[in-house]
Motif scaffolding. Structure first.
Motif, short mmCIF file in Angstrom:
data_model
loop_
_atom_site.label_atom_id
_atom_site.label_comp_id
_atom_site.label_asym_id
_atom_site.label_seq_id
_atom_site.Cartn_x
_atom_site.Cartn_y
_atom_site.Cartn_z
N LYS A 116 0.84 -1.20 0.00
CA LYS A 116 0.00 0.00 0.00
C LYS A 116 0.87 1.25 0.00
O LYS A 116 1.99 1.25 0.52
CB LYS A 116 -0.92 -0.01 1.21
N ASP A 120 -2.86 5.40 0.01
CA ASP A 120 -3.77 4.35 0.45
C ASP A 120 -3.99 4.42 1.96
O ASP A 120 -5.13 4.29 2.45
CB ASP A 120 -3.22 2.97 0.09
N TRP A 123 -6.15 7.44 2.85
CA TRP A 123 -7.54 7.15 2.49
C TRP A 123 -8.20 6.25 3.54
O TRP A 123 -9.34 6.49 3.96
CB TRP A 123 -7.58 6.49 1.11
N ASP A 138 -15.10 -0.90 0.52
CA ASP A 138 -14.24 0.15 1.08
C ASP A 138 -13.82 -0.20 2.50
O ASP A 138 -12.67 0.03 2.89
CB ASP A 138 -14.96 1.49 1.07
N GLN A 213 -2.78 -1.82 -13.92
CA GLN A 213 -2.20 -1.58 -12.60
C GLN A 213 -1.93 -0.10 -12.35
O GLN A 213 -1.89 0.34 -11.20
CB GLN A 213 -0.92 -2.39 -12.42
N GLU A 214 -1.76 0.65 -13.42
CA GLU A 214 -1.51 2.08 -13.26
C GLU A 214 -2.81 2.88 -13.26
O GLU A 214 -2.78 4.11 -13.18
CB GLU A 214 -0.60 2.56 -14.39
N SER A 215 -3.95 2.21 -13.32
CA SER A 215 -5.25 2.87 -13.36
C SER A 215 -5.90 2.83 -11.98
O SER A 215 -5.31 2.39 -11.00
CB SER A 215 -6.16 2.17 -14.38
N THR A 216 -7.15 3.29 -11.93
CA THR A 216 -7.92 3.23 -10.68
C THR A 216 -8.93 2.09 -10.72
O THR A 216 -9.85 2.06 -9.89
CB THR A 216 -8.65 4.57 -10.45
N ALA A 217 -8.79 1.17 -11.64
CA ALA A 217 -9.72 0.05 -11.77
C ALA A 217 -9.68 -0.82 -10.51
O ALA A 217 -8.67 -0.89 -9.80
CB ALA A 217 -9.37 -0.80 -12.99
N TYR A 218 -10.80 -1.49 -10.25
CA TYR A 218 -10.89 -2.37 -9.09
C TYR A 218 -9.76 -3.39 -9.07
O TYR A 218 -9.15 -3.66 -8.03
CB TYR A 218 -12.25 -3.08 -9.09
N GLN A 221 -6.44 -2.25 -7.49
CA GLN A 221 -6.33 -1.82 -6.09
C GLN A 221 -5.47 -2.80 -5.31
O GLN A 221 -5.80 -3.98 -5.18
CB GLN A 221 -7.73 -1.70 -5.47
#
Length: 251
Positions: A116, A120, A123, A138, A213-218, A221
């Protein structure tokens, strides 16, 4: 016909009627369909292909129905489609009664672990201020991000299984594998027919491409359950698998 090995790539989580119930989903519908055609004595072994990014559910809401194909009974619809496909293919299959050429290799490679980030952790601290006002996903991620990673190994053993059956080869990979990873292995395989199945003897979460992996996709995470391997993992797995298949070809 004594039995079938069926390889198909799709998340077997299409049964949405009751999330608290266990379901055999479309593989069970496939098995029932083939038994109706060939008799109760036929064996059906299902290998789920690389489907980390394949699902029958329309998560983006771009259709009038939550399931592609316009059916509320997606497991039965997919199972029926697979059954008819297998029956059609089987009509042209010729049995080879000679002694089978069988060999197998199983090896571990070591992948780096993802941890993390400070973002992370920050958040998770915000979520923890009022856990009950957030959804279950979450809450789960936040709880993990607040845990101490001190005793978590930075290295992940990843076992690649390969079995040769004549001019066929079966590859088992222990994670949820994105389709691009499976496609690259098939394209580079020295065998005429390559069957790949995921979640073989365990999982290390999603094995996705770098762009995911460089995105905010599930699937991107970071989590020890969701996606815990480093960004170069997909490339490492493809390279190691193809080297192992070349070795298996000559055993």
């Amino acid at each position: 016909v004594r039995g079938f090995i069926v390889n198909y790539a799709n998340h077997p989580d299409c049964h949405q009627k009751n999330k608290k119930s266990f379901s055999g989903d479309f593989p069970a519908a496939l098995r029932r369909g083939l038994k109706r055609v060939y008799g109760e004595g036929v064996f059906v072994l299902f290998f789920n292909g690389p489907c980390g990014d394949v699902n029958c559910i329309d998560w983006l809401g771009t259709t009038s129905d939550s399931y592609y194909g316009g059916t509320k009974n997606a497991p039965e619809a997919i199972g029926a489609g697979l059954t008819s496909t297998v029956v059609e293919i089987n009509a042209d299959i010729k049995a080879d009664n000679s002694a089978p050429d069988i060999a197998a290799i199983s090896k571990n490679i070591v992948l780096a672990r993802r941890y993390k980030s400070e973002a992370d952790y920050a958040w998770a601290q915000e979520i923890a201020k009022d856990m009950e006002s957030h959804n279950a996903m979450d809450r789960a991620f936040a709880t993990e991000y607040l845990e101490d990673d001190g005793d978590v190994s930075p290295e992940i053993p990843f076992e690649i299984h390969t079995v040769r059956l004549g001019d066929w080869v079966i590859v088992g990979l222990p994670s949820e594998i994105f389709t691009d990873v499976g496609r690259r292995i098939k394209e580079g395989s020295p065998f005429k027919n390559t069957v790949i199945f995921e979640l073989a003897n365990g999982t290390h979460g999603y094995i996705s491409t770098k762009i995911i992996q460089e995105s905010t996709a599930y699937e991107a995470q970071v989590s020890k359950y969701n996606a815990c391997t480093a960004k170069d993992s997909a490339d490492r797995i493809v390279e190691a698998t193809l080297c192992q298949l070349e070795e298996l070809k000559n055993v």
